[in-house]
Design a protein around this motif. Sequence first.
Motif, PDB file in Angstrom:
ATOM      1  N   CYS A  77     -35.191 -55.344  53.023  1.00 58.85           N
ATOM      2  CA  CYS A  77     -35.488 -56.018  51.752  1.00 58.85           C
ATOM      3  C   CYS A  77     -34.647 -55.481  50.592  1.00 58.85           C
ATOM      4  N   PHE A  78     -34.259 -54.217  50.643  1.00 55.69           N
ATOM      5  CA  PHE A  78     -33.530 -53.617  49.524  1.00 55.69           C
ATOM      6  C   PHE A  78     -32.062 -54.025  49.476  1.00 55.69           C
ATOM      7  N   THR A  79     -31.587 -54.742  50.494  1.00 55.47           N
ATOM      8  CA  THR A  79     -30.207 -55.226  50.431  1.00 55.47           C
ATOM      9  C   THR A  79     -30.046 -56.286  49.345  1.00 55.47           C
ATOM     10  N   VAL A  80     -31.141 -56.806  48.825  1.00 54.81           N
ATOM     11  CA  VAL A  80     -31.074 -57.767  47.729  1.00 54.81           C
ATOM     12  C   VAL A  80     -30.651 -57.085  46.418  1.00 54.81           C
ATOM     13  N   LEU A  81     -30.791 -55.768  46.363  1.00 59.46           N
ATOM     14  CA  LEU A  81     -30.472 -55.010  45.149  1.00 59.46           C
ATOM     15  C   LEU A  81     -29.001 -54.628  45.103  1.00 59.46           C
ATOM     16  N   GLU A  82     -28.348 -54.897  43.983  1.00 62.11           N
ATOM     17  CA  GLU A  82     -26.971 -54.451  43.803  1.00 62.11           C
ATOM     18  C   GLU A  82     -26.939 -52.959  43.477  1.00 62.11           C
ATOM     19  N   ARG A  83     -27.937 -52.515  42.699  1.00 62.88           N
ATOM     20  CA  ARG A  83     -28.030 -51.110  42.303  1.00 62.88           C
ATOM     21  C   ARG A  83     -29.411 -50.616  42.698  1.00 62.88           C
ATOM     22  N   ARG A  84     -29.466 -49.691  43.637  1.00 62.53           N
ATOM     23  CA  ARG A  84     -30.755 -49.240  44.153  1.00 62.53           C
ATOM     24  C   ARG A  84     -31.412 -48.157  43.311  1.00 62.53           C
ATOM     25  N   GLY A  85     -30.685 -47.246  42.747  1.00 59.06           N
ATOM     26  CA  GLY A  85     -31.285 -46.130  42.036  1.00 59.06           C
ATOM     27  C   GLY A  85     -31.693 -45.043  43.014  1.00 59.06           C
ATOM     28  N   ASN A  86     -32.397 -44.023  42.509  1.00 61.58           N
ATOM     29  CA  ASN A  86     -32.805 -42.896  43.356  1.00 61.58           C
ATOM     30  C   ASN A  86     -33.927 -43.272  44.310  1.00 61.58           C
ATOM     31  N   THR A  87     -34.869 -44.046  43.838  1.00 61.93           N
ATOM     32  CA  THR A  87     -35.995 -44.492  44.658  1.00 61.93           C
ATOM     33  C   THR A  87     -36.232 -45.971  44.401  1.00 61.93           C
ATOM     34  N   CYS A  88     -36.741 -46.653  45.401  1.00 63.04           N
ATOM     35  CA  CYS A  88     -37.083 -48.059  45.198  1.00 63.04           C
ATOM     36  C   CYS A  88     -38.253 -48.422  46.097  1.00 63.04           C
ATOM     37  N   GLY A  89     -38.931 -49.499  45.731  1.00 61.14           N
ATOM     38  CA  GLY A  89     -40.073 -49.967  46.490  1.00 61.14           C
ATOM     39  C   GLY A  89     -40.222 -51.463  46.335  1.00 61.14           C
ATOM     40  N   GLU A  90     -40.949 -52.056  47.265  1.00 60.87           N
ATOM     41  CA  GLU A  90     -41.205 -53.493  47.210  1.00 60.87           C
ATOM     42  C   GLU A  90     -42.665 -53.749  47.557  1.00 60.87           C
ATOM     43  N   ASN A  91     -43.307 -54.576  46.770  1.00 60.21           N
ATOM     44  CA  ASN A  91     -44.621 -55.127  47.086  1.00 60.21           C
ATOM     45  C   ASN A  91     -44.467 -56.634  47.224  1.00 60.21           C
ATOM     46  N   ILE A  92     -45.098 -57.199  48.259  1.00 61.53           N
ATOM     47  CA  ILE A  92     -45.140 -58.652  48.399  1.00 61.53           C
ATOM     48  C   ILE A  92     -46.603 -59.077  48.517  1.00 61.53           C
ATOM     49  N   ALA A  93     -46.881 -60.279  48.083  1.00 66.09           N
ATOM     50  CA  ALA A  93     -48.235 -60.834  48.177  1.00 66.09           C
ATOM     51  C   ALA A  93     -48.123 -62.346  48.254  1.00 66.09           C
ATOM     52  N   ALA A  94     -49.184 -62.957  48.758  1.00 64.62           N
ATOM     53  CA  ALA A  94     -49.211 -64.417  48.836  1.00 64.62           C
ATOM     54  C   ALA A  94     -50.647 -64.897  48.737  1.00 64.62           C
ATOM     55  N   GLY A  95     -50.790 -66.091  48.181  1.00 64.93           N
ATOM     56  CA  GLY A  95     -52.085 -66.750  48.188  1.00 64.93           C
ATOM     57  C   GLY A  95     -52.780 -66.864  46.856  1.00 64.93           C
ATOM     58  N   HIS A  96     -52.597 -65.899  45.981  1.00 63.18           N
ATOM     59  CA  HIS A  96     -53.279 -65.961  44.686  1.00 63.18           C
ATOM     60  C   HIS A  96     -52.379 -66.614  43.645  1.00 63.18           C
ATOM     61  N   GLY A  97     -52.983 -67.372  42.747  1.00 60.36           N
ATOM     62  CA  GLY A  97     -52.226 -68.141  41.771  1.00 60.36           C
ATOM     63  C   GLY A  97     -52.058 -67.494  40.414  1.00 60.36           C
TER      64      GLY A  97
END
Length: 146
Positions: A77-97
Amino acid sequence: MKKFFLSVAAIWLLLTANVACAEEHFAIEVLNLVNVERAKVGAPPLRLAGDLQQAADIRAQEIIELFSHTRPDGSDCFTVLERRGNTCGENIAAGHGTPAETVEQWMNSEGHRENILNPDFRELGVGYAYEDYSTYHHYWVQLFRG
């Protein structure tokens, strides 16, 4: 006939502008809700970063196709980032509006909560996508960078 095409074009532009405004509003609301949670544990507030916003929007569209931290092309998922920085994280969710429902969903999940409260993170990008003909309709992504 020209009036009809102009009307359709005008409606399309208004709808596009409204979607963009809603997405920007959602990002600000998620940021505010996340910063409230971070303040409770003494973590510094996050700020929105334009490049993370763009990357999160890409990921929100991608998770409609494949709800995973792996991108549809099989890469991390982090390949979407051009600049990652020292640390990175991703949260994903679905269903709530709404942002409030989604942040609550993340806060009730240990791994997502850890990302939200991680004091090493300084920047946030929030992506939102809606797809009527999909399983969950509402798709959310948070990208964090420290």
